[in-house]
Design a protein around this motif. Sequence first.
Motif, PDB file in Angstrom:
ATOM      1  N   MET A   1     -35.482 -33.432 -20.690  1.00 15.53           N
ATOM      2  CA  MET A   1     -35.598 -32.266 -21.558  1.00 15.53           C
ATOM      3  C   MET A   1     -34.706 -31.114 -21.098  1.00 15.53           C
ATOM      4  O   MET A   1     -34.047 -30.460 -21.897  1.00 15.53           O
ATOM      5  CB  MET A   1     -37.060 -31.796 -21.614  1.00 15.53           C
ATOM      6  N   MET A   2     -34.660 -30.866 -19.803  1.00 17.18           N
ATOM      7  CA  MET A   2     -33.931 -29.725 -19.273  1.00 17.18           C
ATOM      8  C   MET A   2     -32.426 -29.874 -19.509  1.00 17.18           C
ATOM      9  O   MET A   2     -31.797 -29.009 -20.103  1.00 17.18           O
ATOM     10  CB  MET A   2     -34.224 -29.562 -17.771  1.00 17.18           C
ATOM     11  N   HIS A   3     -31.839 -30.982 -19.123  1.00 14.87           N
ATOM     12  CA  HIS A   3     -30.402 -31.158 -19.238  1.00 14.87           C
ATOM     13  C   HIS A   3     -29.966 -31.503 -20.654  1.00 14.87           C
ATOM     14  O   HIS A   3     -28.859 -31.188 -21.045  1.00 14.87           O
ATOM     15  CB  HIS A   3     -29.916 -32.222 -18.242  1.00 14.87           C
ATOM     16  N   ARG A   4     -30.838 -32.147 -21.385  1.00 20.13           N
ATOM     17  CA  ARG A   4     -30.499 -32.448 -22.770  1.00 20.13           C
ATOM     18  C   ARG A   4     -30.334 -31.156 -23.570  1.00 20.13           C
ATOM     19  O   ARG A   4     -29.420 -31.014 -24.366  1.00 20.13           O
ATOM     20  CB  ARG A   4     -31.582 -33.333 -23.395  1.00 20.13           C
ATOM     21  N   GLN A   5     -31.232 -30.197 -23.344  1.00 22.85           N
ATOM     22  CA  GLN A   5     -31.148 -28.945 -24.078  1.00 22.85           C
ATOM     23  C   GLN A   5     -29.890 -28.162 -23.702  1.00 22.85           C
ATOM     24  O   GLN A   5     -29.218 -27.577 -24.553  1.00 22.85           O
ATOM     25  CB  GLN A   5     -32.401 -28.094 -23.800  1.00 22.85           C
TER      26      GLN A   5
ATOM     27  N   GLU B   1     -26.771 -27.033 -26.266  1.00 28.29           N
ATOM     28  CA  GLU B   1     -26.296 -25.666 -26.406  1.00 28.29           C
ATOM     29  C   GLU B   1     -24.788 -25.573 -26.163  1.00 28.29           C
ATOM     30  O   GLU B   1     -24.067 -24.861 -26.860  1.00 28.29           O
ATOM     31  CB  GLU B   1     -27.041 -24.752 -25.415  1.00 28.29           C
ATOM     32  N   CYS B   2     -24.306 -26.310 -25.175  1.00 31.17           N
ATOM     33  CA  CYS B   2     -22.874 -26.296 -24.878  1.00 31.17           C
ATOM     34  C   CYS B   2     -22.066 -26.897 -26.036  1.00 31.17           C
ATOM     35  O   CYS B   2     -20.993 -26.402 -26.392  1.00 31.17           O
ATOM     36  CB  CYS B   2     -22.585 -27.070 -23.585  1.00 31.17           C
ATOM     37  N   LEU B   3     -22.601 -27.971 -26.624  1.00 28.45           N
ATOM     38  CA  LEU B   3     -21.913 -28.591 -27.755  1.00 28.45           C
ATOM     39  C   LEU B   3     -21.865 -27.655 -28.955  1.00 28.45           C
ATOM     40  O   LEU B   3     -20.875 -27.607 -29.690  1.00 28.45           O
ATOM     41  CB  LEU B   3     -22.608 -29.903 -28.136  1.00 28.45           C
ATOM     42  N   LYS B   4     -22.953 -26.904 -29.179  1.00 23.11           N
ATOM     43  CA  LYS B   4     -22.975 -25.951 -30.292  1.00 23.11           C
ATOM     44  C   LYS B   4     -21.899 -24.874 -30.096  1.00 23.11           C
ATOM     45  O   LYS B   4     -21.195 -24.498 -31.042  1.00 23.11           O
ATOM     46  CB  LYS B   4     -24.349 -25.304 -30.407  1.00 23.11           C
TER      47      LYS B   4
ATOM     48  N   ARG C   1     -14.397 -24.340 -32.096  1.00 20.88           N
ATOM     49  CA  ARG C   1     -13.415 -25.193 -32.768  1.00 20.88           C
ATOM     50  C   ARG C   1     -13.259 -24.801 -34.235  1.00 20.88           C
ATOM     51  O   ARG C   1     -12.152 -24.736 -34.763  1.00 20.88           O
ATOM     52  CB  ARG C   1     -13.859 -26.660 -32.674  1.00 20.88           C
ATOM     53  N   LYS C   2     -14.375 -24.518 -34.931  1.00 21.93           N
ATOM     54  CA  LYS C   2     -14.303 -24.130 -36.334  1.00 21.93           C
ATOM     55  C   LYS C   2     -13.565 -22.799 -36.507  1.00 21.93           C
ATOM     56  O   LYS C   2     -12.784 -22.619 -37.441  1.00 21.93           O
ATOM     57  CB  LYS C   2     -15.708 -24.027 -36.922  1.00 21.93           C
ATOM     58  N   LEU C   3     -13.807 -21.866 -35.584  1.00 20.54           N
ATOM     59  CA  LEU C   3     -13.127 -20.580 -35.659  1.00 20.54           C
ATOM     60  C   LEU C   3     -11.633 -20.754 -35.477  1.00 20.54           C
ATOM     61  O   LEU C   3     -10.821 -20.119 -36.167  1.00 20.54           O
ATOM     62  CB  LEU C   3     -13.686 -19.634 -34.589  1.00 20.54           C
ATOM     63  N   LYS C   4     -11.241 -21.629 -34.574  1.00 18.51           N
ATOM     64  CA  LYS C   4      -9.823 -21.882 -34.333  1.00 18.51           C
ATOM     65  C   LYS C   4      -9.161 -22.456 -35.583  1.00 18.51           C
ATOM     66  O   LYS C   4      -8.059 -22.047 -35.968  1.00 18.51           O
ATOM     67  CB  LYS C   4      -9.660 -22.853 -33.158  1.00 18.51           C
ATOM     68  N   VAL C   5      -9.819 -23.416 -36.244  1.00 13.68           N
ATOM     69  CA  VAL C   5      -9.262 -24.030 -37.448  1.00 13.68           C
ATOM     70  C   VAL C   5      -9.084 -23.004 -38.556  1.00 13.68           C
ATOM     71  O   VAL C   5      -8.059 -22.967 -39.255  1.00 13.68           O
ATOM     72  CB  VAL C   5     -10.161 -25.194 -37.921  1.00 13.68           C
TER      73      VAL C   5
END
Length: 241
Positions: free
Chosen positions: A30-34, A38-41, A47-51
Amino acid sequence: MLTINPSKRITAAEALKHPWICQRSTVASMMHRQETVECLKKFNARRKLKVRLLAILHVSIYIEQSTPHPLHFLFSIICSPQEPQTTVIHNPVDGNKVLQQKTPFSRSRKQEIIKVTEQLIESINNGDFEAYAKICDPGLTSFEPEALGNLVEGHDFHRFYFENALSKGNKPVHTILLNPHVHLIGENAACIAYIRLTQYMDSSGMPRTMQSEETRVWHRRDGKWQNIHFHRSGSPSIPSQ
């Protein structure tokens, strides 16, 4: 366990008692998955802002070519270092795709070379030696089929064809320049290569087409382009009757 300072690093016994080890099924997952989610978000949002910024900058290059766009500064922070804008050019002759950096100056200058080349060919088709001499340098050099492999210099060699074969009363001649490719050599010199198709009516009234391959070197003097050298292979410039 990865702490560099040994005095601050936990021991093996302490590590075994850590919840991440002794309660791995509930705590670790649970701890590392969360944290990973968050890092992926954050990465996806960046990435979307760059595009989107790339899309806005692409449009702004054509709208405000002479004025720096205010988004350039923001873009340089997100994507450092900033890459030069490039355009993919497709060559219909050999099918290759080449990346070329293009600027408003180079595009307009290349169009100038193509236009003045068309004017030169038009003067030949019309048998207008006066217009031809204005576009060509007095010391014009050339290699062409009519010269039988010899280097020709000056206007006299070409004047003969204007006076005897390219008179204004001849049948109409139409020329097409295919796939013109311009190389800019500094601000006052350029080279253009192209295929020249010449359409004409022969003595029996039948339409004919000739093809030649030409390369012309241009020099800009006093704000005007002059042809200083050309090389032509293939058919001669004078339609056979």
